[in-house]
Design a protein around this motif. Sequence first.
Motif, PDB file in Angstrom:
ATOM      1  N   ALA A   1       0.829  -1.207   0.000  1.00  0.00           N
ATOM      2  CA  ALA A   1       0.000   0.000   0.000  1.00  0.00           C
ATOM      3  C   ALA A   1       0.863   1.256   0.000  1.00  0.00           C
ATOM      4  O   ALA A   1       0.580   2.227  -0.715  1.00  0.00           O
ATOM      5  CB  ALA A   1      -0.935   0.002   1.211  1.00  0.00           C
ATOM      6  N   ALA A   2       1.939   1.256   0.787  1.00  0.00           N
ATOM      7  CA  ALA A   2       2.823   2.421   0.838  1.00  0.00           C
ATOM      8  C   ALA A   2       3.602   2.578  -0.464  1.00  0.00           C
ATOM      9  O   ALA A   2       3.819   3.701  -0.935  1.00  0.00           O
ATOM     10  CB  ALA A   2       3.779   2.300   2.024  1.00  0.00           C
TER      11      ALA A   2
ATOM     12  N   GLY B   1       7.892  12.157   1.728  1.00  0.00           N
ATOM     13  CA  GLY B   1       6.678  11.695   2.371  1.00  0.00           C
ATOM     14  C   GLY B   1       5.639  11.162   1.407  1.00  0.00           C
ATOM     15  O   GLY B   1       5.758  11.264   0.178  1.00  0.00           O
ATOM     16  N   ILE B   2       4.576  10.580   1.977  1.00  0.00           N
ATOM     17  CA  ILE B   2       3.454  10.058   1.209  1.00  0.00           C
ATOM     18  C   ILE B   2       2.155  10.344   1.953  1.00  0.00           C
ATOM     19  O   ILE B   2       2.156  10.676   3.134  1.00  0.00           O
ATOM     20  CB  ILE B   2       3.561   8.534   0.971  1.00  0.00           C
ATOM     21  N   ALA B   3       1.055  10.203   1.228  1.00  0.00           N
ATOM     22  CA  ALA B   3      -0.283  10.152   1.822  1.00  0.00           C
ATOM     23  C   ALA B   3      -0.795   8.733   1.658  1.00  0.00           C
ATOM     24  O   ALA B   3      -0.692   8.150   0.579  1.00  0.00           O
ATOM     25  CB  ALA B   3      -1.211  11.146   1.133  1.00  0.00           C
TER      26      ALA B   3
ATOM     27  N   ALA C   1      -0.938  11.784   6.097  1.00  0.00           N
ATOM     28  CA  ALA C   1       0.100  12.309   5.210  1.00  0.00           C
ATOM     29  C   ALA C   1       1.193  12.915   6.072  1.00  0.00           C
ATOM     30  O   ALA C   1       0.912  13.759   6.932  1.00  0.00           O
ATOM     31  CB  ALA C   1      -0.468  13.355   4.255  1.00  0.00           C
ATOM     32  N   ALA C   2       2.424  12.475   5.840  1.00  0.00           N
ATOM     33  CA  ALA C   2       3.550  12.980   6.633  1.00  0.00           C
ATOM     34  C   ALA C   2       4.830  12.812   5.830  1.00  0.00           C
ATOM     35  O   ALA C   2       4.833  12.281   4.723  1.00  0.00           O
ATOM     36  CB  ALA C   2       3.645  12.254   7.975  1.00  0.00           C
TER      37      ALA C   2
ATOM     38  N   ALA D   1       7.109   6.621   8.921  1.00  0.00           N
ATOM     39  CA  ALA D   1       6.242   7.267   9.901  1.00  0.00           C
ATOM     40  C   ALA D   1       4.779   7.168   9.476  1.00  0.00           C
ATOM     41  O   ALA D   1       3.888   6.949  10.307  1.00  0.00           O
ATOM     42  CB  ALA D   1       6.658   8.727  10.076  1.00  0.00           C
ATOM     43  N   VAL D   2       4.524   7.335   8.181  1.00  0.00           N
ATOM     44  CA  VAL D   2       3.152   7.227   7.682  1.00  0.00           C
ATOM     45  C   VAL D   2       2.608   5.822   7.910  1.00  0.00           C
ATOM     46  O   VAL D   2       1.457   5.637   8.321  1.00  0.00           O
ATOM     47  CB  VAL D   2       3.096   7.611   6.189  1.00  0.00           C
ATOM     48  N   GLU D   3       3.443   4.811   7.653  1.00  0.00           N
ATOM     49  CA  GLU D   3       3.002   3.433   7.897  1.00  0.00           C
ATOM     50  C   GLU D   3       2.660   3.210   9.367  1.00  0.00           C
ATOM     51  O   GLU D   3       1.685   2.500   9.682  1.00  0.00           O
ATOM     52  CB  GLU D   3       4.089   2.453   7.460  1.00  0.00           C
TER      53      GLU D   3
END
Length: 597
Positions: free
Chosen positions: A45-46, A592-594, A67-68, A73-75
């Motif tokens: 997913a990430a 980062g990602i959302a 979102a970060a 960290a997002v996971e």
Amino acid sequence: MIRTLLSSVALTAFFLTPSIAQQAADAVAPETSSDLSAFDTLSDAAQAALATKEAGSPTTAQTWMVAAANPLAVEAGAAVLREGGTAADAMVAVQAVLGLVEPQSSGLGGGAFLVWYDATSGEVTTLDGRETAPLEATPTLFQSDDGEPLGFWDAVVGGRSVGTPGTPMLMEEAHARWGRADWAGLFGPAISLAEDGFTVSGRLAGAIEGGAERLQRFSRTADYFFPDGEALQAGDTLINAEYANTLRLIAAHGSDAFYTGPIADDIVATVRTAAGNPGVLSATDLAIYEVIEREPVCVPYRTSEVCGMGPPSSGALTVGQILGMLDRYDLAAMGPDSAEAWRLIGDASRLAFADRGRYMADSDFVPMPTKGLTALAYLDERAALLGGDAALTEVSAGSPEWDHAMLWADDEAIEFPSTSHISIVDQYGNALSMTTTIENGFGSRLMVRGFLLNNELTDFSFRTHSDGLPIANRLEPGKRPRSSMSPTIVMTDGKPSLVIGSPGGSRIIGYVAQAIVANMDWGMDVQQAVAMPHLVNRFGTYDLEAGTDAAGFEGALTDLGFEVNVRDLNSGLHAIAVSDTLSGGADPRREGIALGE
């Protein structure tokens, strides 16, 4: 035509005195552009979220989203939300990991501002976890014996610049108010990563290389970032057992384990014995620290309200002033390719920054015309100044309504862009926007028990007076330095429609305001809005993002009378648009990602 292009952001090392640095210092990117090879082990997913961002599209979801600035960290936050945790629970997990994998930007040794929308009550609440000046600090802490301001780096590196950290208590306070998950369990992902090791990203490695000289001044810091005397490289595995132990203590005993006892003792000893530049932080400062609930600042824009953090942040007031002035003009009809639109945005920003420099500081210590600065009549008066057809030749602070009289001199504080932002929406409809920082890249460069200490006190003006008038943002014992952090929730019909914020020093304000205009006026989706090229004006010079279509406005803006500078600009916008579905955007300038479901 303005398109969403990603530019490389070069790390720049330089020495400037405060008088020269005021307009330039916070433009310097503390980190290099992203190398995403460190994240090959992410979940499917990430990985999909990374690919979606690289394709220039927003991430979409139905139930929750985070979102970060770092996928690990997002996971961690996503795992909490997937198990039924709230946005406040997820924030604790995200921040704990960020402090490990992105230590140059935020962590336990820093501070943060948090904006919360509560779906049950429908209310917006803001929490101030900003650092405080030690009780032993004097207004002349950053002046030489002859009363002149210290050179910026002379002030930053070492104990002199360290304020009382607020992030651990803010994490606990948010969880106590709005959390559902077990507190101790929220630290599990960060503890595992710290003990088992994580892969050093290109961004972190580049920051270490660029800051090598200052990072090696203190042995603990040097040993961590330069094992065997060599700088960590992208792809290295980094273990931080001390950080894991610190998190275990906080997980077991709450933030009391940070503000009293052995951790607090080590913080104080490290600050007060810092070789060459000791500070004055004491055990009392840590023991009496408090997170403060503040009244949110909400300013109408179009059919919505833009809500954020009031003083000691200048973010919501200055973003609000910019948008409040622009609300009188039809930016939608002009479009993003219009030099006239950018003239209005640039000069509205200059007018707002003039007020920021004159009036904004910690309102617990200095009187502030907070309501007057965003009063509709005052914004009408300031917006009327934009009615010409060329750049304003002169900009000065206005005269908002006061409930008492006070004269201030213009501020001279420097603010660097090493910060991080977290946006979260949970399955219950709650929304969180939190900007978190240790100020300069790697803060004071002092390391204690696996985390870095901030240099937040250098956000105060080094001068106390100018031309016989006091400066509102001068240093005082117990005071919180002014910030530009602008965690924001846009409210439409009583509910969040956009959750957004960014790092970037005082350019945070311009980044956030521009992204809101892009989304609300120009119809850009949330990924387009955070990725679009930057055009930012604070003090007169119009900064255009190098390597993007923003540079194409150089001639037109020069013809309108602006001084123009094409340069690298390094935002870190993370945003979630809320409608029938959730749509997330992560700044392509960072790693980062959302992620959502």
